[in-house]
Write an enzyme that holds these catalytic residues in place. Structure first.
Site, PDB file in Angstrom:
ATOM      1  N   HIS A   1      42.392  33.603  32.498  1.00 56.56           N
ATOM      2  CA  HIS A   1      42.531  34.997  32.900  1.00 56.56           C
ATOM      3  C   HIS A   1      41.322  35.779  32.403  1.00 56.56           C
ATOM      4  O   HIS A   1      41.151  35.936  31.193  1.00 56.56           O
ATOM      5  CB  HIS A   1      43.821  35.571  32.324  1.00 56.56           C
ATOM      6  CG  HIS A   1      44.073  37.004  32.703  1.00 56.56           C
ATOM      7  ND1 HIS A   1      43.907  37.480  33.976  1.00 56.56           N
ATOM      8  CD2 HIS A   1      44.490  38.073  31.952  1.00 56.56           C
ATOM      9  CE1 HIS A   1      44.204  38.770  34.013  1.00 56.56           C
ATOM     10  NE2 HIS A   1      44.555  39.152  32.783  1.00 56.56           N
TER      11      HIS A   1
ATOM     12  N   ASP B   1      42.856  31.899  37.926  1.00 62.27           N
ATOM     13  CA  ASP B   1      43.451  32.950  37.092  1.00 62.27           C
ATOM     14  C   ASP B   1      44.949  32.991  37.341  1.00 62.27           C
ATOM     15  O   ASP B   1      45.395  33.237  38.462  1.00 62.27           O
ATOM     16  CB  ASP B   1      42.817  34.299  37.435  1.00 62.27           C
ATOM     17  CG  ASP B   1      43.185  35.398  36.441  1.00 62.27           C
ATOM     18  OD1 ASP B   1      44.330  35.414  35.960  1.00 62.27           O
ATOM     19  OD2 ASP B   1      42.321  36.248  36.160  1.00 62.27           O
TER      20      ASP B   1
ATOM     21  N   SER C   1      41.793  43.061  33.848  1.00 63.84           N
ATOM     22  CA  SER C   1      43.178  42.978  34.290  1.00 63.84           C
ATOM     23  C   SER C   1      43.673  44.356  34.776  1.00 63.84           C
ATOM     24  O   SER C   1      43.095  44.916  35.699  1.00 63.84           O
ATOM     25  CB  SER C   1      44.040  42.418  33.150  1.00 63.84           C
ATOM     26  OG  SER C   1      45.274  41.964  33.608  1.00 63.84           O
TER      27      SER C   1
END
Length: 511
Positions: A481, A454, A234
Site C-alpha cells: 500500500h 495495492d 491513501s
C-alpha cells in the site's frame, strides 16, 4: 454469533507504523513567526490567514506511544494553528490544529504539507517518519516537512471520541448482534456516544474533508507560502483532490499516492478492498512454501474456532475480528509477510500474541491499553464524507451487491451480513461530500502514484484519479500500500525531482 470480515476492511486505509526516525537539528523554542498572509484571503477569515505561529518543543503535546516517540525526535518543532470550527460562521468558535515542522537542511524551496491517510491518522507523527525516510535527499534539503493532525485528530482539539478505552477493549471481543434490531441499536448508541464525547453535533458536522482543506489553506498562508506543495497518501489523496478542486490557483505541486477514486461510492470501495486483500493474500501464499499455513483452507480452519472461542493472550482474548484485522494489517506490505508467517505459525500452535500486536497497532491501542482516536475519527469523517443509506430497499440491494462481488474471498462474511442500517445512518448531521468527477481546470501538473498490488486502494483507482486530474501516472509493480519513499529509487527520484523542480516525468512511467 456473527462476525463480519468485510467490516474489518471498511475501517482500513492505512497501517500505522510504530517506526520513527531521529532527525538532526535544534528548534528555536517559543519563536513566533508571522509571515503572511500569502495569497487571496476569503472574506471574513482575515484573523486566521497569515496568523502568527509560535513554535515550541513538541514533547509537551505528546499523548500516546506513537506521539511520544515521534515528538521526541531531535530537530522537530510544533505549533497550534487557530481555525474556525464552522467556516460558515468565521466569527464563531475557534478550534486548534496541531502542526509539526522539520526545517529544510539546505536552501529552502518551500514547505511540504503531508497527510498519511486514515482518515484519522496523525500527520504530525507521520512527518517525522517521512522526514527520516527521506534523509539525505533533496526533499529534506529543500523543504520544511510539515505534518498536521487534521481537525478532531490527535493533538488537534476538540478531539473526536466515541468510546472509552475499556469500551474499545470490550467491543473488540463482543460478538456481533444476531438480529437487525440489536445491531441497529448498537449502531445508534455508538453514534450517540460520538456526539456526546466529541462535543456535540456542531463538532461532528465540521470534521470532514470539506473543512480539512480549508484548514490547509489557512496553514499554507500562515507558513508564508503563496502556493501549496502537498504529499498525500491513501485517504490523503482525497484531501489533495478536494483542495485542488477548491483552491486550484493555490496549488504548486502535489503527489497523490495510493489513490482513492473520487467517483466511487462506499460499496464500490469496499468491494475493491476485499478483492485487493484477496490478491495480496494469494501473493503471500504463493511465496510461502515452507510456512505451516499455506492455503486459505488451512487458514480458515485456524480462524473458525475463534468465532465461538476467542484465544487467550495474557489477560486478553484474541477474537476472530482481531485475528482478521491482524492478518489484514500484515498484508499492507510484503515487508510485513515475515511477521504474518510468525503470526500464523503461532496461531497453528494456539498462540495469538503476534496477531494481537498487529491488531493493536492497526486499531491504535498502545502498550498501556490506551487508544488513539484513529478509529473514532475514521468513523466520524467517513459519516460526513460519504453518502449514507437510510432506505431499506437500497440497503438490501447494496448488501446483495457486496455479497455477490466478494463471494469466495477470504474477507467475505462467514454468514450473510444483516441488512441493518449502519452507524452513519444514525449520524446526527448530514454528509458534506459526495463521490463526483473533480473539476480542476487551471491546476498545474500533478503526479499520481499507483501500485499494481495495492490491497487497500486498488491500482485502477490511481489510474482513474490520474485521468480525472489530467496528471502524470507512475505505476509501481509491487504488493504493498503506497510507494513513495518506500525503497524504489525509480519512484522516489521521479517524485522528488518533480517536487523540487516542478518537472514531472515527460510521460507516464512504470517502476
Amino acid at each position: 454469533m456473527r462476525t463480519s470480515r468485510v467490516g474489518v476492511l471498511a475501517a482500513a486505509a492505512l497501517l500505522l507504523s510504530a517506526c520513527t526516525s531521529t532527525i538532526t537539528g535544534t528548534p528555536t523554542a517559543g519563536q513566533t513567526e508571522q509571515l503572511g498572509p500569502k495569497g487571496p484571503v476569503p472574506a471574513g477569515l482575515e484573523r486566521y490567514y497569515g496568523q502568527p505561529l509560535t513554535w515550541r518543543d513538541c514533547r509537551s503535546l505528546s499523548h500516546d506511544d506513537e506521539s511520544k516517540s515521534a515528538f521526541g525526535a531531535k530537530g522537530v518543532e510544533c505549533t497550534l494553528l487557530s481555525v474556525p470550527l464552522d467556516y460558515a460562521k468565521p466569527d464563531g468558535r475557534a478550534i486548534s490544529v496541531g502542526v509539526l515542522r522539520q526545517r529544510a537542511t539546505g536552501e529552502k524551496v518551500g514547505s511540504l504539507l503531508l497527510n498519511p491517510g486514515g482518515p484519522g491518522a496523525s500527520g504530525m507523527s507521520a512527518a517525522v517518519y517521512i522526514a527520516g525516510k527521506a534523509k539525505k535527499t533533496a526533499l529534506v534539503e529543500k523543504f520544511d516537512i510539515i505534518g498536521f493532525d487534521p481537525r478532531g485528530v490527535g493533538v488537534s482539539e476538540p478531539r473526536i471520541e466515541c468510546l472509552t478505552d475499556a469500551e474499545m477493549d470490550a467491543k473488540r471481543v463482543q460478538p456481533e448482534a444476531d438480529t437487525v434490531a440489536e445491531l441497529e441499536a448498537e449502531n445508534k448508541a455508538y453514534a450517540e456516544g460520538c456526539t456526546k464525547l466529541s462535543g456535540g453535533p456542531e463538532v461532528l458536522a465540521n470534521v470532514g474533508t470539506r473543512d480539512v482543506i480549508r484548514d490547509m489553506d489557512v496553514l499554507r498562508s500562515a507558513l508564508g507560502e503563496d502556493k501549496l506543495s502537498y504529499l498525500g497518501y491513501s485517504y490523503g489523496t482525497r484531501i489533495g483532490t478536494a483542495y485542488a478542486e477548491t483552491f486550484p490557483g493555490n496549488v504548486r505541486a502535489m503527489i497523490l499516492d495510493g489513490a482513492v477514486d473520487p467517483n466511487e461510492d462506499p460499496a464500490q470501495q469496499m468491494i475493491g478492498q476485499v478483492k485487493g486483500f484477496e490478491q495480496a493474500l494469494d501473493a503471500y501464499f504463493a511465496q510461502c512454501g515452507r510456512c505451516k499455513v499455506t492455503t486459505k483452507i488451512e487458514l480458515e480452519a485456524l480462524l473458525t474456532p475463534l468465532e465461538s472461542s476467542p484465544l487467550a493472550v495474557g489477560n486478553r482474548k484474541l477474537s476472530l475480528s482481531d485475528a482478521s484485522t491482524g492478518i489484514a494489517a500484515a498484508l499492507y506490505n510484503d515487508e510485513y509477510w515475515v511477521i504474518l508467517t510468525k503470526a500464523l505459525d503461532e496461531l497453528a500452535a494456539r498462540k495469538g500474541d503476534t496477531l494481537m500486536l498487529l491488531a493493536d497497532a492497526y486499531i491504535g491501542r498502545d502498550s498501556k491499553g490506551g487508544y488513539s482516536n484513529l478509529m473514532a475519527a475514521l468513523n466520524a469523517i467517513r459519516c460526513v464524507d460519504e453518502p449514507r443509506i437510510t432506505d431499506r430497499a437500497t440497503l438490501e440491494a447494496t448488501s446483495q451487491q457486496i455479497i455477490e462481488a466478494t463471494k469466495g474471498t477470504f474477507m467475505a462474511d462467514t454468514d450473510p451480513p444483516l441488512p441493518a442500517l449502519d452507524t452513519c445512518a444514525f449520524w446526527p448531521v448530514p454528509n458534506t461530500s459526495e463521490p463526483h468527477q473533480p473539476k480542476v481546470d487551471g491546476i498545474p501538473p500533478l503526479l499520481v502514484i499507483s501500485t499494481t498490488g495495492d490491497p487497500a486502494t486498488p491500482y485502477t483507482a490511481g489510474v482513474n484519479l490520474a485521468k480525472a486530474l489530467n496528471a502524470r501516472l507512475i505505476t509501481y509493480k509491487a504488493t504493498q500500500h503506497t510507494a513513495f519513499l518506500d525503497g524504489s529509487s525509480c519512484v522516489d527520484n521521479a517524485g522528488i525531482d518533480y517536487l523540487v523542480t516542478l518537472s514531472p516525468p515527460l510521460q507516464d512511467i512504470t517502476c
